[in-house]
Design an enzyme around this catalytic site. Structure first.
Site, PDB file in Angstrom:
ATOM      1  N   ASP A 277       0.858  -1.168   0.000  1.00  0.00           N
ATOM      2  CA  ASP A 277       0.000   0.000   0.000  1.00  0.00           C
ATOM      3  C   ASP A 277       0.908   1.236   0.000  1.00  0.00           C
ATOM      4  O   ASP A 277       2.081   1.172   0.379  1.00  0.00           O
ATOM      5  CB  ASP A 277      -0.931  -0.005   1.207  1.00  0.00           C
ATOM      6  CG  ASP A 277      -2.217   0.771   0.950  1.00  0.00           C
ATOM      7  OD1 ASP A 277      -2.249   1.599   0.021  1.00  0.00           O
ATOM      8  OD2 ASP A 277      -3.198   0.545   1.684  1.00  0.00           O
ATOM      9  N   GLU A 477     -17.553   9.921   4.725  1.00  0.00           N
ATOM     10  CA  GLU A 477     -17.051   8.585   5.041  1.00  0.00           C
ATOM     11  C   GLU A 477     -16.182   8.114   3.888  1.00  0.00           C
ATOM     12  O   GLU A 477     -16.527   8.285   2.718  1.00  0.00           O
ATOM     13  CB  GLU A 477     -18.207   7.598   5.284  1.00  0.00           C
ATOM     14  CG  GLU A 477     -19.158   7.439   4.115  1.00  0.00           C
ATOM     15  CD  GLU A 477     -20.209   6.357   4.353  1.00  0.00           C
ATOM     16  OE1 GLU A 477     -20.175   5.699   5.404  1.00  0.00           O
ATOM     17  OE2 GLU A 477     -21.072   6.177   3.465  1.00  0.00           O
TER      18      GLU A 477
END
Length: 724
Positions: A277, A477
Site C-alpha cells: 500500500d 465517510e
C-alpha cells in the site's frame, strides 16, 4: 522558379529532419526492437532472464517502484503501476461509473458483476491505448489495477467499508472472483488487465491510526473469516495482492513472514506480484518503528516477498545491497515476478499481439455501457420498508423531491471513482421519468451536516407525495484524507443519521402526506429514528452515474428493487464491540445473536415469491461430497421481479463456530406467474474449517444443517444432514 525550388528543397529538408526525429524517437522508446526480451515467440521466462541480465542494479531498482521512469537505452518506456478500477476506471477522466463496490455486492449476482468488470477492463484497455498514442504514461493509465478490495467489512464505522463486498467471507469471495475474471479476461496467456486483491490482510480501520495500528486476530478468525476471500481470489488466478499498512499479530503486513512468505507464497502457491500500500514500507520505521531507517525498511519488505513499492522507499535497495542487507540475486527474483505481469499484459510486444489493440475512444462510455450501469444500479437498490406507497401510483399528480442528496454528485460517486458526462441525480431521474402532466417540485430542505436550518418543508403539504434523499456522501465517510469532512479520519463514531436529517423527516411528516426516504451511503446506518415517520425506505448506496434513473425506475415501478443487504444493520453502536477489537465475537450476522434493524441478506420486493419442495438429494454425505439441494420457486405476485435464494450452513455439533454462514446464493428473475425449478450445489470445501492444531482446513464428521431463506433471519426451511 529559383525561389520556388529553394522552397521545395527547404520543405523537403524539414520533412527529412522530421522523419529522422521520428526514427530517433522510435528508437528511444522502441519496445519491439532488437533484444531477446522483445521477441514474443521466445518463452516468457527466457525473456525475463534476458532483460534482467541487461539491467544495472540501479535500473533494476528503478523498475520496482510504482512510478518507473523506464530504461531509455533499452527502449523501455515509463510505466506507472498505480491504477484503480473499483467500480469503473477511476481518476482518469471519462469512464462509465458503476455503483460503488458495496452496491455491486448488494446485487448478489456474480454473472452481472462479471459483465461489469468486463466493461471496465474494455474501457481500461481503450484508455491505455489512447494514452499511449500521445505518450501519456502517467498514473491511472496503466493496466495494473489495484482492485478489488476484499477486506471484511467487520464494523460499519469503517469509512472505507464502502469499497468492499460486505461482511461475509463467501459473498466477498464470490463477487470478487467474478470481478477478477472479468478484469483479467480469458486469453490463455495475455492479461486484459491485472487485478489486485487488497488490503492483505486483517485490515478494516480505524483509518486514523492505520499507519501504526496492530490488528490482533486469533487463528480461528484469521483463517476462517479474514483470509478466505483472498484465498478464493488467489485460486481464481488474481495476479496481484496489495499488503496493508497495519501490523497483524505484531507482524508488518508488508513485511510478514507468516502472511506473505508463509501463507500467500508457500501455502497458497501465489506466484503473482505483491505491491505495498502507498507509503506502507516507509511506515516500517517512521510509525511502526520496527526498523531504524528507509534502507532497513526496503530490505525487510524485499525479504518478505514484496515486488513493487507504491512509494519511493525501494530506491534505497541500492544501499541495502551495499550494506549486505539483501543480495542482487534477491532483487532479481523479486523483479522477475513484477516483469512477468508486464509481459503478460503485452507491455513488451507489438500491440497487435493482443486482441484488444483496436479498443479506443469509441469504446469508452458507450450507450451499452451506460445501460449496464443503470441496470446494475437498479439491481443494487434495497427496499427496506414499504407500506404500499411504492411503486408510485399512476394517479399521483404532484411530487416533492427534497433532501441533501437529491441533487448531489458526491452521493452518486462514492470514492475511487471515475467521471462521467452522463451523471443523473435523483431529482433529474424523477423529472425525466415523471409524466408531463405531473408536477415535480424541488427544494434542498437541509444539509447533510448538523445544521438545523430547514427550508421548503411547507411543500410537503401541497404535494401528493414527498421523496426525501438522505444519508451520507464520500466526503463524510471514506479514506483518511479524502473524506475531509469526517471528524474521525474518514470513519464514523456512531451509526445514526445526522440529527438535523432526523428532525427534517419529522417536520416533513407533520404534513400528513406520504413520505418516502431514499438513503444514499456506503455503510450501514441505524434508521430507527426515522423508520416510524416514513412510509417506505429505499437504500440506494452510492449508485454511480445512472443512479438517478435507476432510483426513478424503482420508484415508478418500472423495475423491481432486487438488491439485498451485504451488511447487518444494527440498532446502535452500543450493539458493537470496540472498533479496535478485531475479534469476530459479536460481529456480523455470523456471530451476532441480538436483535437487529435489518438482517444480512434482507430486501423486499414489489412482488411475492412462493418457495416450496425444498429438499436435499440425500441426508448422509462423505467428507469430499458435493451437497445438492433443490427447490421450486413461483412468482405469485402482480409484477415481474427478482428473488435471491440464500443457503446458510449451521454446525450444531461444533463449538466456536459461527451461528450460521452463507455457503450458496442464487439470484432468480421471474416474470409474473412464472415458475422455476432450481438446483443449488454446495461443494465440500464450503464446509471447511481451519484446525489450528493440524494447521489445515478440514471437513469434520458430525451433524450439520442447511437453512434456505431470503435473508439470514428469514428462513423457508432447515435441512439436517450428516457428514460421516
Amino acid at each position: 522558379m529559383k525561389t520556388k525550388g529553394r522552397n521545395i528543397k527547404f520543405t523537403t529538408t524539414i520533412k527529412i529532419n522530421y522523419l529522422l526525429f521520428l526514427v530517433f524517437l522510435g528508437l528511444a522508446w522502441n519496445i519491439n526492437a532488437q533484444h531477446v526480451f522483445n521477441d514474443p515467440e521466445v518463452e516468457t521466462e527466457q525473456r525475463i532472464e534476458d532483460l534482467i541480465q541487461r539491467l544495472t542494479l540501479e535500473e533494476k531498482v528503478s523498475l520496482m517502484v510504482h512510478e518507473s521512469k523506464g530504461i531509455e537505452r533499452l527502449g523501455i518506456p515509463p510505466y506507472n503501476w498505480w491504477n484503480e478500477c473499483l467500480h469503473g476506471i477511476a481518476r482518469a477522466g471519462k469512464a462509465t461509473v458503476f455503483p460503488q463496490a458495496i452496491g455491486l455486492a448488494a446485487t448478489f449476482d456474480t454473472h452481472l458483476i462479471h459483465q461489469v468488470a468486463t466493461v471496465i477492463s474494455d474501457e481500461g484497455r481503450a484508455k491505455f491505448n489512447e494514452a499511449k498514442k500521445i505518450g501519456n504514461y502517467g498514473r491511472y493509465f496503466g493496466l495494473t489495477y489495484w482492485s478489488p478490495n476484499v477486506n471484511l467489512f467487520r464494523d460499519p464505522r469503517w469509512g472505507r467499508g464502502q469499497e468492499t463486498y460486505g461482511e461475509d467471507p463467501f459473498l466477498s469471495g464470490a463477487i470478487g472472483k467474478a470481478f477478477v475474471e472479468g478484469i483479467q479476461g480469458n486469453d490463455p496467456f495475455y492479461l486484459k488487465g491485472a487485478a489486485c486483491a487488497k488490503h492483505y490482510v486483517v485490515h478494516s480501520g480505524p483509518e486514523a491510526v492505520r499507519h501504526e495500528f496492530n490488528a490482533v486476530s486469533s487463528d480461528n478468525d484469521l483463517y476462517n473469516t479474514y483470509l478466505p476471500a483472498f484465498k478464493t481470489l488467489v485460486d481464481a488466478g488474481v495476479v496481484g495482492v496489495m499488503c496493508a499498512y497495519n501490523r497483524t499479530n505484531n507482524e508488518l503486513c508488508c513485511g510478514s513472514p507468516t502472511l506473505l512468505n508463509g501463507i500467500l507464497r508457500n501455502d497458497w502457491n501465489f506466484n503473482g506480484y505483491i505491491v505495498s500500500d502507498c507509503g506502507a514500507i516507509y511506515d516500517f520505521w517512521k510509525y511502526h518503528k520496527i526498523v531504524k531507517d528507509d534502507v532497513h525498511s526496503a530490505a525487510l519488505a524485499l525479504k518478505h516477498s514484496v515486488n513493487i513499492n507504491c512509494g519511493s522507499t525501494f530506491n534505497k535497495l541500492n544501499e541495502a545491497v551495499e550494506q549486505g542487507l539483501v543480495t542482487e540475486k534477491e532483487i532479481d527474483l523479486a523483479l522477475s515476478d513484477a516483469l512477468r505481469i508486464l509481459f503478460r499484459l503485452g507491455w513488451f510486444d507489438e500491440e497487435d499481439k493482443t486482441s484488444w489493440a483496436n479498443l479506443g475512444n469509441k469504446d469508452v462510455a458507450t450507450p451499452e455501457h451506460i445501460a449496464l450501469a443503470r441496470k446494475t444500479a437498479v439491481k443494487s437498490i434495497v427496499m427496506l420498508k414499504n407500506n404500499g406507497i411504492l411503486p408510485l401510483k399512476k394517479s399521483t399528480k404532484s411530487i416533492f423531491v427534497t433532501g441533501p442528496n437529491a441533487t448531489s454528485l458526491e452521493a452518486l460517486m462514492g470514492n475511487y471513482n471515475g467521471f462521467s458526462g452522463q451523471w443523473v441525480t435523483p431529482f433529474e431521474g424523477i423529472v425525466n421519468r415523471a409524466n408531463a402532466g405531473v408536477a415535480v417540485n424541488y427544494n434542498e430542505g437541509c444539509k447533510l451536516a448538523d445544521d438545523m436550518n430547514f427550508k421548503g418543508t411547507w411543500m410537503a403539504g401541497s404535494n401528493d407525495v414527498t421523496i426525501a434523499f438522505l444519508g451520507m456522501n464520500a466526503l463524510l465517510e471514506g479514506e483518511q484524507g479524502d473524506a475531509y469532512l469526517s471528524k474521525y479520519g474518514g470513519d464514523k463514531n456512531d451509526l445514526q443519521l445526522s440529527e438535523n436529517q432526523i428532525e427534517f423527516v419529522k417536520i416533513l411528516k407533520k404534513s400528513g402526506k406520504p413520505l418516502v426516504a431514499v438513503i444514499m451511503g456506503g455503510s450501514a446506518l441505524s434508521l430507527d429514528a426515522i423508520e416510524p415517520y416514513v412510509d417506505a425506505i429505499l437504500w440506494a448506496w452510492y449508485p454511480g452515474e445512472q443512479g438517478g434513473n435507476a432510483i426513478a425506475d424503482v420508484l415508478f415501478g418500472d423495475e423491481d428493487p432486487g438488491g439485498r443487504l451485504p451488511l447487518t444493520f444494527y440498532h446502535s453502536v452500543n450493539d458493537l464491540p470496540p472498533f479496535e477489537d478485531y475479534s469476530m465475537n459479536g460481529r456480523t450476522y455470523r456471530y451476532f445473536s441480538g436483535d437487529v434493524s435489518y438482517p444480512f441478506g434482507y430486501g423486499l420486493s414489489y412482488t411475492t415469491f412462493n418457495v416450496s419442495d425444498i429438499k436435499l438429494n440425500k441426508n448422509k454425505f462423505k467428507k469430499a461430497d458435493t451437497i445438492s439441494l433443490s427447490l421450486n420457486i413461483v412468482n405469485s405476485g402482480e409484477m415481474d421481479g427478482d428473488e435471491v435464494i440464500q443457503v446458510y450452513l449451521a454446525t450444531p455439533d461444533f463449538y466456536n463456530r459461527p451461528i450460521k454462514s452463507l455457503v450458496a446464493f442464487e439470484r432468480v428473475s421471474l416474470k409474473k406467474g412464472d415458475e422455476q425449478y432450481l438446483e443449488i450445489s454446495v461443494p465440500a470445501n464450503r464446509l471447511y474449517w481451519y484446525n489450528s492444531e493440524t494447521g489445515k482446513y478440514e471437513v469434520n464428521k458430525g451433524n450439520y444443517m442447511l437453512e434456505v431463506g431470503n435473508s439470514s433471519r428469514h428462513i423457508y426451511k432447515s435441512l439436517n444432514f450428516l457428514i460421516k
